[in-house]
Design a protein around this motif. Structure first.
Motif, PDB file in Angstrom:
ATOM      1  N   ALA A 156     -16.232  92.150 -35.831  1.00 57.54           N
ATOM      2  CA  ALA A 156     -17.399  91.958 -35.578  1.00 57.54           C
ATOM      3  C   ALA A 156     -17.688  92.389 -34.398  1.00 57.54           C
ATOM      4  O   ALA A 156     -16.983  91.964 -33.303  1.00 57.54           O
ATOM      5  CB  ALA A 156     -18.004  90.557 -35.961  1.00 57.54           C
ATOM      6  N   GLN A 157     -18.923  93.256 -34.248  1.00 55.15           N
ATOM      7  CA  GLN A 157     -19.216  93.614 -32.856  1.00 55.15           C
ATOM      8  C   GLN A 157     -20.348  93.103 -32.234  1.00 55.15           C
ATOM      9  O   GLN A 157     -21.754  93.247 -32.832  1.00 55.15           O
ATOM     10  CB  GLN A 157     -19.201  94.989 -33.027  1.00 55.15           C
ATOM     11  N   THR A 158     -20.390  92.472 -31.015  1.00 56.61           N
ATOM     12  CA  THR A 158     -21.248  92.273 -30.280  1.00 56.61           C
ATOM     13  C   THR A 158     -21.142  92.249 -28.921  1.00 56.61           C
ATOM     14  O   THR A 158     -19.969  92.991 -28.497  1.00 56.61           O
ATOM     15  CB  THR A 158     -21.808  90.456 -30.723  1.00 56.61           C
ATOM     16  N   GLY A 159     -21.478  91.559 -27.864  1.00 58.64           N
ATOM     17  CA  GLY A 159     -21.362  91.568 -26.577  1.00 58.64           C
ATOM     18  C   GLY A 159     -19.907  90.795 -26.162  1.00 58.64           C
ATOM     19  O   GLY A 159     -19.540  90.142 -26.915  1.00 58.64           O
ATOM     20  N   VAL A 160     -19.569  90.952 -24.819  1.00 58.13           N
ATOM     21  CA  VAL A 160     -18.459  90.140 -24.402  1.00 58.13           C
ATOM     22  C   VAL A 160     -18.655  88.410 -24.259  1.00 58.13           C
ATOM     23  O   VAL A 160     -17.633  87.893 -24.234  1.00 58.13           O
ATOM     24  CB  VAL A 160     -17.966  90.769 -23.018  1.00 58.13           C
ATOM     25  N   SER A 161     -19.764  88.283 -24.352  1.00 55.88           N
ATOM     26  CA  SER A 161     -20.414  86.925 -24.417  1.00 55.88           C
ATOM     27  C   SER A 161     -19.958  86.110 -25.919  1.00 55.88           C
ATOM     28  O   SER A 161     -20.068  84.934 -26.024  1.00 55.88           O
ATOM     29  CB  SER A 161     -21.565  86.617 -24.133  1.00 55.88           C
ATOM     30  N   TYR A 162     -19.693  86.930 -26.910  1.00 56.38           N
ATOM     31  CA  TYR A 162     -19.631  86.492 -28.276  1.00 56.38           C
ATOM     32  C   TYR A 162     -20.624  86.005 -28.997  1.00 56.38           C
ATOM     33  O   TYR A 162     -20.571  84.937 -29.731  1.00 56.38           O
ATOM     34  CB  TYR A 162     -18.254  85.406 -28.381  1.00 56.38           C
ATOM     35  N   ASP A 163     -21.771  86.491 -28.520  1.00 56.87           N
ATOM     36  CA  ASP A 163     -22.844  85.715 -29.032  1.00 56.87           C
ATOM     37  C   ASP A 163     -23.290  86.541 -30.384  1.00 56.87           C
ATOM     38  O   ASP A 163     -23.492  87.883 -30.417  1.00 56.87           O
ATOM     39  CB  ASP A 163     -24.279  86.001 -28.173  1.00 56.87           C
ATOM     40  N   PRO A 164     -23.205  85.969 -31.494  1.00 57.60           N
ATOM     41  CA  PRO A 164     -23.352  86.577 -32.890  1.00 57.60           C
ATOM     42  C   PRO A 164     -24.988  86.772 -33.261  1.00 57.60           C
ATOM     43  O   PRO A 164     -25.318  87.204 -34.128  1.00 57.60           O
ATOM     44  CB  PRO A 164     -22.835  85.403 -33.933  1.00 57.60           C
ATOM     45  N   ALA A 165     -25.863  86.454 -32.341  1.00 54.78           N
ATOM     46  CA  ALA A 165     -27.363  86.682 -32.648  1.00 54.78           C
ATOM     47  C   ALA A 165     -27.603  87.925 -33.007  1.00 54.78           C
ATOM     48  O   ALA A 165     -28.471  88.186 -34.186  1.00 54.78           O
ATOM     49  CB  ALA A 165     -28.021  86.188 -31.479  1.00 54.78           C
ATOM     50  N   ARG A 166     -27.118  88.992 -32.437  1.00 56.58           N
ATOM     51  CA  ARG A 166     -27.549  90.656 -33.026  1.00 56.58           C
ATOM     52  C   ARG A 166     -26.774  90.671 -34.302  1.00 56.58           C
ATOM     53  O   ARG A 166     -27.340  91.708 -34.924  1.00 56.58           O
ATOM     54  CB  ARG A 166     -27.064  91.524 -31.836  1.00 56.58           C
ATOM     55  N   LEU A 167     -26.250  89.945 -34.884  1.00 54.95           N
ATOM     56  CA  LEU A 167     -25.423  90.191 -36.108  1.00 54.95           C
ATOM     57  C   LEU A 167     -26.186  89.498 -37.248  1.00 54.95           C
ATOM     58  O   LEU A 167     -26.186  89.905 -38.444  1.00 54.95           O
ATOM     59  CB  LEU A 167     -24.211  89.766 -36.156  1.00 54.95           C
ATOM     60  N   LYS A 168     -27.420  88.815 -36.959  1.00 54.91           N
ATOM     61  CA  LYS A 168     -27.960  87.687 -37.971  1.00 54.91           C
ATOM     62  C   LYS A 168     -28.615  88.764 -39.013  1.00 54.91           C
ATOM     63  O   LYS A 168     -28.501  88.536 -40.288  1.00 54.91           O
ATOM     64  CB  LYS A 168     -28.964  86.947 -37.289  1.00 54.91           C
ATOM     65  N   ARG A 169     -29.015  89.875 -38.710  1.00 57.24           N
ATOM     66  CA  ARG A 169     -29.790  90.524 -39.543  1.00 57.24           C
ATOM     67  C   ARG A 169     -28.690  91.389 -40.814  1.00 57.24           C
ATOM     68  O   ARG A 169     -29.226  91.318 -41.844  1.00 57.24           O
ATOM     69  CB  ARG A 169     -30.524  91.985 -38.940  1.00 57.24           C
ATOM     70  N   ILE A 170     -27.508  91.434 -40.424  1.00 59.77           N
ATOM     71  CA  ILE A 170     -26.719  91.834 -41.456  1.00 59.77           C
ATOM     72  C   ILE A 170     -25.761  91.049 -42.090  1.00 59.77           C
ATOM     73  O   ILE A 170     -24.862  91.309 -42.876  1.00 59.77           O
ATOM     74  CB  ILE A 170     -25.703  92.938 -40.823  1.00 59.77           C
ATOM     75  N   GLU A 171     -26.198  89.739 -41.838  1.00 61.42           N
ATOM     76  CA  GLU A 171     -25.201  88.483 -42.429  1.00 61.42           C
ATOM     77  C   GLU A 171     -25.272  88.627 -44.010  1.00 61.42           C
ATOM     78  O   GLU A 171     -24.157  88.463 -44.319  1.00 61.42           O
ATOM     79  CB  GLU A 171     -25.927  87.251 -42.018  1.00 61.42           C
ATOM     80  N   PRO A 172     -26.526  88.917 -44.720  1.00 64.23           N
ATOM     81  CA  PRO A 172     -26.137  89.125 -46.113  1.00 64.23           C
ATOM     82  C   PRO A 172     -25.072  90.180 -46.500  1.00 64.23           C
ATOM     83  O   PRO A 172     -24.356  89.811 -47.307  1.00 64.23           O
ATOM     84  CB  PRO A 172     -27.632  89.475 -46.509  1.00 64.23           C
ATOM     85  N   ALA A 173     -25.242  91.272 -45.838  1.00 64.72           N
ATOM     86  CA  ALA A 173     -24.241  92.282 -46.197  1.00 64.72           C
ATOM     87  C   ALA A 173     -22.850  91.816 -46.019  1.00 64.72           C
ATOM     88  O   ALA A 173     -22.208  92.084 -46.600  1.00 64.72           O
ATOM     89  CB  ALA A 173     -24.626  93.647 -45.384  1.00 64.72           C
ATOM     90  N   VAL A 174     -22.667  91.337 -44.912  1.00 66.22           N
ATOM     91  CA  VAL A 174     -21.296  90.614 -44.574  1.00 66.22           C
ATOM     92  C   VAL A 174     -20.740  89.592 -45.291  1.00 66.22           C
ATOM     93  O   VAL A 174     -19.734  89.686 -46.144  1.00 66.22           O
ATOM     94  CB  VAL A 174     -21.194  90.212 -42.990  1.00 66.22           C
TER      95      VAL A 174
END
Length: 480
Positions: free
Chosen positions: A117-135
């Motif tokens: 999974a790709q987000t920032g170095v802070s490991y905050d998954p917030a930007r991945l919320k939109r694709i959660e159904p696909a994941v």
């Protein structure tokens, strides 16, 4: 009774091309065999070598994810193996959905190697919320067909566990297991000097974030510096001076024809991992923001340090204990990211010392998912290496600085052949279109002359129905 030979197992591997495919440079750039990023072939080639045993044939699927091919895949293959990198990211959502559609129609085992999974170095998954159904859909489809899913590192593991998936294992990336239990990285010189050979790498986004200044600074201090690009657009800029891709707006990257390193022939892009790794054996040090660019160096035995700009690089460096620094910190303090300083601080004890244990964990994952590996069940990759040595791969792509006739003739010759092929394709398409139009006209005439389907049905019902009704009526009269 004599034993019959059992059929070899056939694995379909998601990869841009087989490592045995020697593709001429122009054709490779035209077909995009690297799937936009040469780093993809580092881990797919490693997976191919690892999974190829005397009883197992590995076949590349060319990155295709065509759900319509599911029936054929079910019939021809025993497993579908999917090495992935940072697939859980918003820009790959459509690709992930296509892959899920295919997997959902498969009846054979599906094994995922090293997804991240790709987000920032802070490991905050917030930007991945939109694709959660696909994941979710992807992981559910995979886990319906495998014992567990292999992820790159700690962040991706927690990301999937927070969604409720329990069968998740951290296995890193297949690339570093190219040579099995063996991984040797040594500092060949006590320190780096201005005369040292240094490779630097970086993405367009890293360059836009400030890596360009670090590249320029390093170039001034170390004249024997080479920038190694990875994108398809990088390679096309080098070979064709093609500036049609949006990446061409980033003029500060050394693969751009306006950059001074381009004019000094200090830039390369590799289509085949074998030439990439071989060339890096001649360097003293490699660093930059590209994880597989630096893994290529480590596989060559060349010390490397990764400048991590996101979670996908950071979690992999932490898992493998690869020397690394955060990119933003390096850019704030360029002196701390000088190659000599990075080289001095780099400690490869954890990387090399912990490699065997990580390899055992990786092969245990393969065993659990019903996959053999060449190091345990084969010849340790000897046949693979021997076959590779017998092939002549094109060298790394260099900047187009030649003005001699031979260079122009080679490029124009390929373009001339392409024009010829396209002319033949166009003629064939015209013939097919003419036949289709003629067929459409004939169908229209027949349809106009013939009664409608409904009228034919009504006439048939009247013709058959009247006698049938009379017969039924006569039968009732006889029985009453």
């Amino acid at each position: 009774m004599p034993q019959t030979d059992r059929r070899a197992k056939r694995i379909l591997l998601r990869s841009g091309k087989s490592p045995y495919d020697v593709v001429p440079l122009e054709e490779a750039l035209h077909r995009d065999v690297i799937a936009t990023n040469a780093g993809n072939l580092i881990f797919s080639d490693a997976a191919h070598k690892i999974l190829e045993t005397p009883d197992t044939e590995v076949v590349s699927n060319g990155i295709k994810a065509d759900a319509a091919a599911a029936a054929r895949i079910n019939k021809e293959y025993d497993a579908f193996v999917v090495p992935l990198a940072n697939a859980f990211r918003p820009s790959f959502e459509d690709g992930l959905i296509r892959l899920t559609r295919l997997i959902s129609r498969l009846k054979i085992p599906v094994v995922v190697l090293g997804v991240g999974a790709q987000t920032g170095v802070s490991y905050d998954p917030a930007r991945l919320k939109r694709i959660e159904p696909a994941v979710r859909d992807f992981c559910a489809a995979v886990l319906d067909r495998s014992a567990s899913i292999g992820v790159r590192g700690e962040f991706t593991e927690q990301y999937l566990r927070d969604m409720g998936f329990k069968d998740v294992e951290v296995i890193g990336c297949p690339s570093l297991f190219l040579n099995g239990r063996q991984l040797e990285v040594h500092k060949r010189a006590p320190e780096l000097t201005p005369g040292s050979r240094i490779a630097i790498n970086g993405s367009h986004s890293a360059v836009q974030a400030g890596l360009d200044e670090l590249i320029a600074r390093t170039h001034r201090r170390y004249p024997d510096l080479c920038f190694v690009g990875q994108n398809l657009s990088d390679a096309r800029q080098l070979h064709w001076r093609d500036l049609s891709d949006p990446n061409a707006k980033v003029t500060a990257i050394p693969t751009h024809p306006d950059h001074p390193m381009y004019g000094e022939d200090k830039v390369r892009v590799y289509i085949d991992p074998v030439t990439w790794i071989d060339d890096l054996r001649g360097f003293d040090f490699s660093f930059g923001s590209r994880i597989h660019g630096n893994i290529a160096a480590l596989l060559a035995g060349t010390p490397a340090t990764v400048l991590c700009g996101d979670s996908r690089t950071l979690e992999l460096c932490r898992y493998f204990d690869i020397p690394h620094r955060q990119l933003d910190q390096a850019l704030k303090d360029p002196e701390s990211a000088d190659p000599a300083r990075l080289y001095e601080q780099a400690d490869f004890t954890g990387l090399v010392g912990g490699h065997a244990e990580r390899f055992e964990r990786f092969t245990a994952f393969l065993d659990k998912n019903g996959l053999e590996n060449t190091f345990t069940h084969g010849d340790g990759g000897a046949a693979f290496e021997e076959r590779m040595r017998g092939l002549a791969f094109p060298p790394g792509v260099r900047p187009w600085l030649d003005t001699d006739a031979a260079s122009l003739i080679a490029r124009m010759g390929w373009l001339h052949r392409r024009v010829g092929e396209l002319t033949l394709d166009n003629a064939q398409l015209k013939r097919e279109l003419a036949r289709a139009r003629a067929g459409a006209k004939a169908t229209t005439k027949v349809a106009a002359a013939a009664p409608s389907t409904a009228s034919v049905y009504r006439r048939a019902r009247r013709a058959v129905g009247r006698p049938l009704r009379r017969a039924l009526q006569a039968n009732r009269q006889q029985t009453t």
